[in-house]
Write an enzyme that holds these catalytic residues in place. Structure first.
Site, PDB file in Angstrom:
ATOM      1  N   HIS A 221       0.883  -1.188   0.000  1.00 30.60           N
ATOM      2  CA  HIS A 221       0.000   0.000   0.000  1.00 30.60           C
ATOM      3  C   HIS A 221       0.913   1.229   0.000  1.00 30.60           C
ATOM      4  CE1 HIS A 221      -3.413   2.500   0.710  1.00 30.60           C
ATOM      5  NE2 HIS A 221      -3.767   2.134   1.940  1.00 30.60           N
ATOM      6  N   HIS A 260      -1.929  -2.424  -9.712  1.00 33.50           N
ATOM      7  CA  HIS A 260      -2.976  -1.870  -8.852  1.00 33.50           C
ATOM      8  C   HIS A 260      -4.141  -2.842  -8.801  1.00 33.50           C
ATOM      9  CE1 HIS A 260      -5.849   0.920  -7.092  1.00 33.50           C
ATOM     10  NE2 HIS A 260      -4.779   1.557  -6.673  1.00 33.50           N
ATOM     11  N   ASP A 312       2.776   5.632  -6.825  1.00 35.12           N
ATOM     12  CA  ASP A 312       3.989   5.567  -6.010  1.00 35.12           C
ATOM     13  C   ASP A 312       5.278   5.580  -6.815  1.00 35.12           C
ATOM     14  OD1 ASP A 312       2.798   5.442  -3.412  1.00 35.12           O
ATOM     15  OD2 ASP A 312       2.053   3.479  -3.971  1.00 35.12           O
ATOM     16  N   ARG A 337      -3.371  11.708   2.966  1.00 32.70           N
ATOM     17  CA  ARG A 337      -4.529  10.807   3.067  1.00 32.70           C
ATOM     18  C   ARG A 337      -5.374  11.067   4.316  1.00 32.70           C
ATOM     19  NH1 ARG A 337      -5.607   6.091   0.252  1.00 32.70           N
ATOM     20  NH2 ARG A 337      -4.731   7.310  -1.467  1.00 32.70           N
TER      21      ARG A 337
HETATM   22  N1  CMC Z   1       5.522  -6.475  -9.983  1.00 31.12           N
HETATM   23  C1  CMC Z   1       5.535  -7.685 -10.583  1.00 31.12           C
HETATM   24  N2  CMC Z   1       4.428  -8.382 -10.822  1.00 31.12           N
HETATM   25  C2  CMC Z   1       3.252  -7.856 -10.444  1.00 31.12           C
HETATM   26  C3  CMC Z   1       3.170  -6.604  -9.829  1.00 31.12           C
HETATM   27  C4  CMC Z   1       4.367  -5.914  -9.604  1.00 31.12           C
HETATM   28  N3  CMC Z   1       4.378  -4.721  -9.007  1.00 31.12           N
HETATM   29  N4  CMC Z   1       1.888  -6.324  -9.561  1.00 31.12           N
HETATM   30  C5  CMC Z   1       1.167  -7.361  -9.989  1.00 31.12           C
HETATM   31  N5  CMC Z   1       2.000  -8.280 -10.529  1.00 31.12           N
HETATM   32  C6  CMC Z   1       1.620  -9.569 -11.111  1.00 31.12           C
HETATM   33  C7  CMC Z   1       1.305 -10.556 -10.011  1.00 31.12           C
HETATM   34  O1  CMC Z   1       2.462 -11.253  -9.600  1.00 31.12           O
HETATM   35  C8  CMC Z   1       0.298 -11.455 -10.682  1.00 31.12           C
HETATM   36  O2  CMC Z   1       1.001 -12.336 -11.518  1.00 31.12           O
HETATM   37  P1  CMC Z   1       0.482 -13.865 -11.685  1.00 31.12           P
HETATM   38  O3  CMC Z   1      -0.906 -13.747 -12.251  1.00 31.12           O
HETATM   39  O4  CMC Z   1       1.474 -14.467 -12.623  1.00 31.12           O
HETATM   40  O5  CMC Z   1       0.492 -14.455 -10.325  1.00 31.12           O
HETATM   41  C9  CMC Z   1      -0.474 -10.499 -11.586  1.00 31.12           C
HETATM   42  O6  CMC Z   1       0.399  -9.398 -11.821  1.00 31.12           O
HETATM   43  C10 CMC Z   1      -1.760  -9.995 -10.949  1.00 31.12           C
HETATM   44  O7  CMC Z   1      -1.422  -9.420  -9.727  1.00 31.12           O
HETATM   45  P2  CMC Z   1      -2.260  -9.557  -8.406  1.00 31.12           P
HETATM   46  O8  CMC Z   1      -1.331  -9.802  -7.282  1.00 31.12           O
HETATM   47  O9  CMC Z   1      -3.404 -10.504  -8.578  1.00 31.12           O
HETATM   48  O10 CMC Z   1      -2.882  -8.146  -8.303  1.00 31.12           O
HETATM   49  P3  CMC Z   1      -3.464  -7.550  -6.992  1.00 31.12           P
HETATM   50  O11 CMC Z   1      -4.665  -6.792  -7.415  1.00 31.12           O
HETATM   51  O12 CMC Z   1      -3.665  -8.533  -5.921  1.00 31.12           O
HETATM   52  O13 CMC Z   1      -2.277  -6.626  -6.520  1.00 31.12           O
HETATM   53  C11 CMC Z   1      -0.951  -4.858  -5.884  1.00 31.12           C
HETATM   54  C12 CMC Z   1      -2.264  -5.279  -6.549  1.00 31.12           C
HETATM   55  C13 CMC Z   1      -0.904  -3.365  -5.815  1.00 31.12           C
HETATM   56  C14 CMC Z   1      -0.907  -5.453  -4.467  1.00 31.12           C
HETATM   57  C15 CMC Z   1       0.220  -5.416  -6.712  1.00 31.12           C
HETATM   58  O14 CMC Z   1       0.169  -4.901  -8.008  1.00 31.12           O
HETATM   59  C16 CMC Z   1       1.547  -5.116  -6.057  1.00 31.12           C
HETATM   60  O15 CMC Z   1       1.967  -5.834  -5.153  1.00 31.12           O
HETATM   61  N6  CMC Z   1       2.244  -4.028  -6.508  1.00 31.12           N
HETATM   62  C17 CMC Z   1       3.482  -3.617  -5.898  1.00 31.12           C
HETATM   63  C18 CMC Z   1       3.222  -2.798  -4.639  1.00 31.12           C
HETATM   64  C19 CMC Z   1       2.692  -1.427  -4.961  1.00 31.12           C
HETATM   65  O16 CMC Z   1       3.192  -0.733  -5.819  1.00 31.12           O
HETATM   66  N7  CMC Z   1       1.678  -1.013  -4.188  1.00 31.12           N
HETATM   67  C20 CMC Z   1       1.053   0.296  -4.325  1.00 31.12           C
HETATM   68  C21 CMC Z   1      -0.326   0.161  -4.837  1.00 31.12           C
HETATM   69  S1  CMC Z   1      -1.069   1.675  -5.406  1.00 31.12           S
HETATM   70  C22 CMC Z   1      -1.016   2.821  -4.149  1.00 31.12           C
HETATM   71  C23 CMC Z   1      -1.636   2.414  -2.862  1.00 31.12           C
HETATM   72  O17 CMC Z   1      -2.703   1.819  -2.813  1.00 31.12           O
HETATM   73  O18 CMC Z   1      -1.046   2.707  -1.838  1.00 31.12           O
END
Ligand code: CMC
Length: 380
Positions: A221, A260, A312, A337
């Site tokens: 987050h 995201h 971010d 926030r």
């Molecule tokens: N780097 C590499 N792979 C990724 C990333 C990433 N940053 N984000 C998603 N993926 C991949 C993930 O591994 C998955 O692959 P697979 O289907 O092969 O397992 C696929 O994309 C779908 O991802 P997901 O985990 O199902 O997506 P989610 O909706 O659960 O996750 C997230 C969203 C934000 C937790 C994730 O994208 C993430 O961990 N990003 C990095 C952390 C980040 O930047 N967070 C800030 C979010 S925005 C601001 C806020 O809310 O604070």
């Protein structure tokens, strides 16, 4: 009672109603109280957005002037808080300082009656930056800063207090201000949802905010801006960026600042903060290498993984070029926030119902009780 099957991470679950923002309605777009984020970022100040989120409409000039005067008053750090901040180690993480500030103010200035949400929100929005920077300077150099920088905006006050300068480059102030607008609100993001759960038990405002700060901290987050800068910092060339990305791909590690839960295409906030980060990179104190590396990583992530940067990612290079230290990035997110959290607590309380979902039970079937003396013999 009909029960919907659990989705991992509550993905896609509509957990309540809100009239504050639209995040990715139809897959794209972000509006606060109906206003497009682009209009707010380019045409408004963070103070106007604060008023909008907490009061429900944009302020007129008189209302804005009143808010600015209130912010100036509310940035005064109470003596007892200063004394506590002076005891906190310099190695503390800024997010621990923010959580502690919310908690201490909750003791010194408790919520005692209904209808105090706006005043407490403004108190915390105004005080968080000065308190953080009071601790920062005192713990590092023993200097006791004077938090009052006159009629300055939240952004200018923060930058002046951090840099201990009376003049700050207007582009740096504008970038910081825009970042506060972009971070201000994002519907049922984890920290906001956590705050709403806490106040749904009829707990106090400050408990909602300390819950939210703890939830924001994680790198999935709000902690992602700090985590992004940590890997960007040592990358000083495109080959180094390639090496970093290839090794992350290989080890299947996340690239912080990308992806995201809701936006599966571009995060609408990303091009705005990128615009300001790019502008800063062309100034005397800018870091064009950081921007070249960031753009290269963005290009490869989109082309090769179809994963877009979130707010971010370019906030990291923007804050770096504002001269702010990396461990403070997520704490700045807290200041911003706080407006959204305040708006959501007000909204939750206006039509409260205890938040208490159910889980899908996956444990053992009902078992016969085994007395303690039999347990070593029994197959438990
Ligand atoms: N780097 C590499 N792979 C990724 C990333 C990433 N940053 N984000 C998603 N993926 C991949 C993930 O591994 C998955 O692959 P697979 O289907 O092969 O397992 C696929 O994309 C779908 O991802 P997901 O985990 O199902 O997506 P989610 O909706 O659960 O996750 C997230 C969203 C934000 C937790 C994730 O994208 C993430 O961990 N990003 C990095 C952390 C980040 O930047 N967070 C800030 C979010 S925005 C601001 C806020 O809310 O604070």
């Amino acid at each position: 009672m009909s029960e919907k099957k659990a989705a991992g991470g509550l993905q896609g679950i509509v957990a309540g109603q809100s009239a504050i923002s639209t995040v990715g309605v139809g897959g794209i777009g972000l509006n606060y109280r109906g206003y497009d984020i682009n209009d707010l970022a380019y045409k408004c100040s963070f103070e106007e957005v604060t008023y909008l989120l907490l009061k429900g409409h944009l302020p007129n000039q008189q209302q804005l002037n009143e808010l600015k005067t209130l912010i100036q008053q509310k940035r005064q750090i109470p003596c007892k808080l200063k004394q506590i901040l002076e005891t906190l180690p310099k190695e503390s993480h800024p997010m621990d300082i923010m959580r502690t500030v919310a908690s201490i103010v909750g003791i010194l200035e408790p919520e005692t009656k209904s209808g105090q949400e706006y005043e407490i929100s403004i108190r915390l929005i105004s005080l968080f930056g000065p308190a953080l920077l009071y601790w920062y300077h005192y713990s590092n150099t023993g200097i006791k800063i004077n938090e009052n920088t006159g009629k300055d905006s939240i952004a200018e006050n923060f930058l002046k207090l951090y840099h201990l300068k009376s003049e700050i480059d207007p582009l740096v102030i504008k970038t910081f201000d825009v970042s506060l607008i972009l971070y201000a609100e994002h519907d049922f993001a984890a920290s906001t949802f956590a705050a709403r759960v806490t106040v749904s038990t009829l707990s106090d405002f400050y408990s909602g905010i300390t819950t939210a700060i703890g939830t924001l901290r994680g790198p999935l987050h709000g902690g992602a801006n700090e985590a992004a800068m940590q890997y960007l910092e040592p990358l000083r060339s495109i080959p180094q960026a390639d090496q970093f990305l290839n090794s992350r791909y290989q080890s299947k590690q996340l690239i912080m600042g990308f992806g995201h839960r809701v936006y599966k295409m571009e995060d609408p906030r990303s091009p705005i903060i990128k615009d300001f980060s790019l502008q800063l990179s062309k100034t005397a104190n800018g870091d064009p290498t950081l921007l070249a590396v960031s753009q290269h990583i963005e290009k490869r992530m989109i082309e090769e993984k179809k994963i877009y940067p979130n707010l971010d990612f370019y906030s990291a290079s923007a804050y770096k070029q504002c001269g702010v230290p990396t461990p403070m990035f997520t704490a700045i997110f807290v200041i911003s926030r706080m407006t959204g959290w305040g708006g959501h607590i007000i909204e939750q309380r206006s039509n409260n119902k205890l938040m208490r979902p159910v889980s899908e039970y996956t444990g053992p079937a009902k078992k016969q009780f085994v007395p303690i003396e039999m347990r070593n013999k029994a197959n438990l």
